[in-house]
Design an enzyme around this catalytic site. Structure first.
Site, PDB file in Angstrom:
ATOM      1  N   ARG A 125       0.840  -1.207   0.000  1.00  0.00           N
ATOM      2  CA  ARG A 125       0.000   0.000   0.000  1.00  0.00           C
ATOM      3  C   ARG A 125       0.871   1.252   0.000  1.00  0.00           C
ATOM      4  NH1 ARG A 125      -5.514  -1.342   2.278  1.00  0.00           N
ATOM      5  NH2 ARG A 125      -5.512  -3.612   2.432  1.00  0.00           N
ATOM      6  N   LYS A 140     -20.081 -18.203  17.641  1.00  0.00           N
ATOM      7  CA  LYS A 140     -20.423 -17.357  16.500  1.00  0.00           C
ATOM      8  C   LYS A 140     -20.832 -18.248  15.340  1.00  0.00           C
ATOM      9  CE  LYS A 140     -15.736 -16.897  14.519  1.00  0.00           C
ATOM     10  NZ  LYS A 140     -15.010 -17.703  15.522  1.00  0.00           N
ATOM     11  N   THR A 190      -8.697  -6.434   1.794  1.00  0.00           N
ATOM     12  CA  THR A 190      -9.943  -5.665   1.823  1.00  0.00           C
ATOM     13  C   THR A 190     -11.016  -6.360   1.000  1.00  0.00           C
ATOM     14  OG1 THR A 190      -8.623  -3.653   2.043  1.00  0.00           O
ATOM     15  CG2 THR A 190     -10.939  -3.382   1.454  1.00  0.00           C
ATOM     16  N   LYS A 248     -17.468   9.803   7.324  1.00  0.00           N
ATOM     17  CA  LYS A 248     -17.718   9.632   5.887  1.00  0.00           C
ATOM     18  C   LYS A 248     -18.697  10.716   5.419  1.00  0.00           C
ATOM     19  CE  LYS A 248     -16.191   4.870   5.485  1.00  0.00           C
ATOM     20  NZ  LYS A 248     -15.484   4.768   6.765  1.00  0.00           N
ATOM     21  N   SER A 253     -23.082 -13.587  12.111  1.00  0.00           N
ATOM     22  CA  SER A 253     -22.392 -12.500  11.414  1.00  0.00           C
ATOM     23  C   SER A 253     -22.357 -12.758   9.914  1.00  0.00           C
ATOM     24  CB  SER A 253     -20.963 -12.380  11.961  1.00  0.00           C
ATOM     25  OG  SER A 253     -20.255 -11.338  11.329  1.00  0.00           O
ATOM     26  N   HIS A 293     -21.642   3.244   5.768  1.00  0.00           N
ATOM     27  CA  HIS A 293     -21.599   3.809   4.412  1.00  0.00           C
ATOM     28  C   HIS A 293     -22.961   4.336   3.968  1.00  0.00           C
ATOM     29  CE1 HIS A 293     -17.449   2.818   3.332  1.00  0.00           C
ATOM     30  NE2 HIS A 293     -17.617   1.798   4.158  1.00  0.00           N
ATOM     31  N   THR A 326     -20.703   6.051  11.459  1.00  0.00           N
ATOM     32  CA  THR A 326     -19.506   6.886  11.527  1.00  0.00           C
ATOM     33  C   THR A 326     -19.837   8.355  11.349  1.00  0.00           C
ATOM     34  OG1 THR A 326     -17.299   7.214  10.594  1.00  0.00           O
ATOM     35  CG2 THR A 326     -19.056   6.695   9.036  1.00  0.00           C
ATOM     36  N   THR A 372     -10.594   5.390  26.710  1.00  0.00           N
ATOM     37  CA  THR A 372     -10.144   6.172  25.556  1.00  0.00           C
ATOM     38  C   THR A 372     -10.484   7.649  25.745  1.00  0.00           C
ATOM     39  OG1 THR A 372     -10.465   4.290  24.063  1.00  0.00           O
ATOM     40  CG2 THR A 372     -10.344   6.458  23.058  1.00  0.00           C
ATOM     41  N   THR A 373      -9.520   8.515  25.495  1.00  0.00           N
ATOM     42  CA  THR A 373      -9.772   9.959  25.547  1.00  0.00           C
ATOM     43  C   THR A 373     -10.882  10.321  24.572  1.00  0.00           C
ATOM     44  OG1 THR A 373      -7.499  10.422  26.171  1.00  0.00           O
ATOM     45  CG2 THR A 373      -8.730  12.235  25.193  1.00  0.00           C
ATOM     46  N   SER A 383     -19.519  -1.890   1.455  1.00  0.00           N
ATOM     47  CA  SER A 383     -18.850  -0.801   0.748  1.00  0.00           C
ATOM     48  C   SER A 383     -18.052  -1.219  -0.466  1.00  0.00           C
ATOM     49  CB  SER A 383     -17.919  -0.066   1.716  1.00  0.00           C
ATOM     50  OG  SER A 383     -16.884  -0.916   2.172  1.00  0.00           O
TER      51      SER A 383
END
Length: 409
Positions: free
Chosen positions: A21, A156, A365, A248, A137, A217, A245, A277-278, A189
């Site tokens: 990448r 699962k 991906t 996006k 899933s 998405h 999210t 987490t902050t 996506s």
């Protein structure tokens, strides 16, 4: 062990497979989205058009969002100063969560530093809250969902992508008394295909399962107020937990879940990925809230309509020149290449020769043999830019086809 040699070997493997990448150094230009400036490795620059961004509607450049961020920055400074439990909860975080709860018509929402963390933390924590939980899933779920399901331990079941008969068989084979959860996405996506949300909710109701829907998405992009495909399809009230999210279509940063107040309170209280987490910087939370608020309006719908129009035009033009696009009727426009080296070569030539920036999408991906270029047209990609892209793709595709023919001769 020779650690340095092992690192060299691991990196060389990626180069040999055409999967290494490369990060392209670009500078977005305020007020000129989707245009940017590319800085080459030798330090020279050239203007480019971004065709692979996830800022689907250009909200990262919108004056409403920038004004809200400037106001919060001037009022509070840069960071939040801590976790949500230790000085990191501000009025900006509370306003953002209220906007998100309202968007999805849920009792509450909880903001995380990313949708990846929201998926991972929530799915793994649900096993703590519901001992013996079985998670079903979808086979094409995002890596963050896979990680959350795996990291939580426990049972699962992986059902074939969007295969309702397979999901039903798996549900029917398990103990009716066991707690169950079906985890899936609204828009996948890489192909841009859509889940049968209503039918999955029907199965969840029949077998007493919770539903967990990733709308990453789709939020901002679908539905009369931009809440996603579940809103568009009239199924939002049937989904127990929605993940999405802020990075996006909303154009800022962060992730979240929306659910009942009790469910959100439980995740807030048990999830290490949230507790330790902050929190988001207040300016980021303010910008995200402004974006969510704006995209609920008629002006937001106008952006969605224009984006969908541009996506339809691009698909039609690419099909007309014979390119193998994957058209699932959504805003994502994948062109199937099928070879990682060819995919990277096309990406490089588009950038260098035509000023078109689109990253190759390779394994892991997507599965090997399905490598692609993934275009994401926005409302502000004008007809001339679409024309330039189509002509460039047509020319380079034919050029690459000739090269392949010569090599195989």
């Amino acid at each position: 062990m020779d650690y340095d040699a092992q690192l060299t070997q691991a990196l060389q493997k990626l180069h040999d497979e055409g999967r290494y990448r490369t990060f392209i150094d670009i500078e977005r230009q305020k007020g000129h989205f989707p245009h940017a400036v590319w800085t080459r490795p030798d330090g020279s620059t050239r203007p480019i058009t971004v065709w692979c961004g996830n800022d689907y509607l250009g909200m990262g450049q919108h004056p409403v969002v920038l004004a809200a961020m400037h106001e919060a920055l001037d009022a509070t400074g840069a960071g939040s100063g801590g976790t949500r439990n230790i000085s990191g909860t501000t009025v900006y975080h509370k306003r953002l969560e209220a906007e998100l709860a309202d968007l999805h018509r849920k009792e509450a929402a909880l903001v995380f530093t990313s949708a990846y963390i929201a998926n991972d933390a929530t799915l793994s924590t649900l096993r703590t809250i519901f001992p013996g939980l079985i998670i079903y899933s979808d086979a094409l779920n995002h890596a963050s969902m896979i990680e959350g399901v795996r990291r939580g331990g426990g049972e699962k079941r992986i059902f074939r992508h969007n295969d309702l008969a397979h999901l039903r068989a798996l549900l029917a084979a398990d103990d009716p008394a066991a707690p169950k959860l079906i985890a899936f996405e609204s828009i996948y996506s890489m192909d841009g295909d859509v889940a049968p949300i209503g039918a999955i909710c029907d199965l969840a109701q029949e077998f007493g399962a919770l539903t967990y829907l990733d709308e990453v998405h789709a939020v901002g992009m679908y539905g009369p107020r931009g809440a996603g495909v579940a809103e568009r399809d009239g199924q939002m009230h049937r989904v127990d937990i929605i993940n999405a999210t802020l990075a996006k279509a909303f154009g800022v940063f962060g992730g979240y879940i929306a659910a009942t107040a009790k469910m959100v309170d439980a995740i807030r209280s048990y999830a290490p990925g949230f507790i330790f987490t902050t929190s988001l910087p207040p300016a980021v939370a303010a910008g995200a809230a402004a974006s969510v608020r704006f995209l609920k309006t008629a002006e937001g719908q106008a952006l969605r309509d224009k984006q969908q129009e541009n996506a339809r035009i691009l698909k039609m033009r690419l099909k007309a020149v014979g390119l193998p696009i994957i058209d699932e009727g959504t805003h994502i426009v994948p062109v199937h290449v099928g070879n990682p080296i060819h995919c990277k070569m096309l990406s490089d030539m588009l950038l260098e020769e035509h000023g078109v920036y689109v990253q190759p999408i390779n394994f892991p991906t997507v599965p090997r043999g399905t490598e692609r270029l993934r275009f994401t047209p926005s409302p502000v990609h004008d007809p001339k830019e679409i024309d330039r892209l189509v002509k460039a793709m047509d020319s380079l595709w034919r050029q690459c086809a000739l090269n392949r023919a010569e090599l195989s001769a």
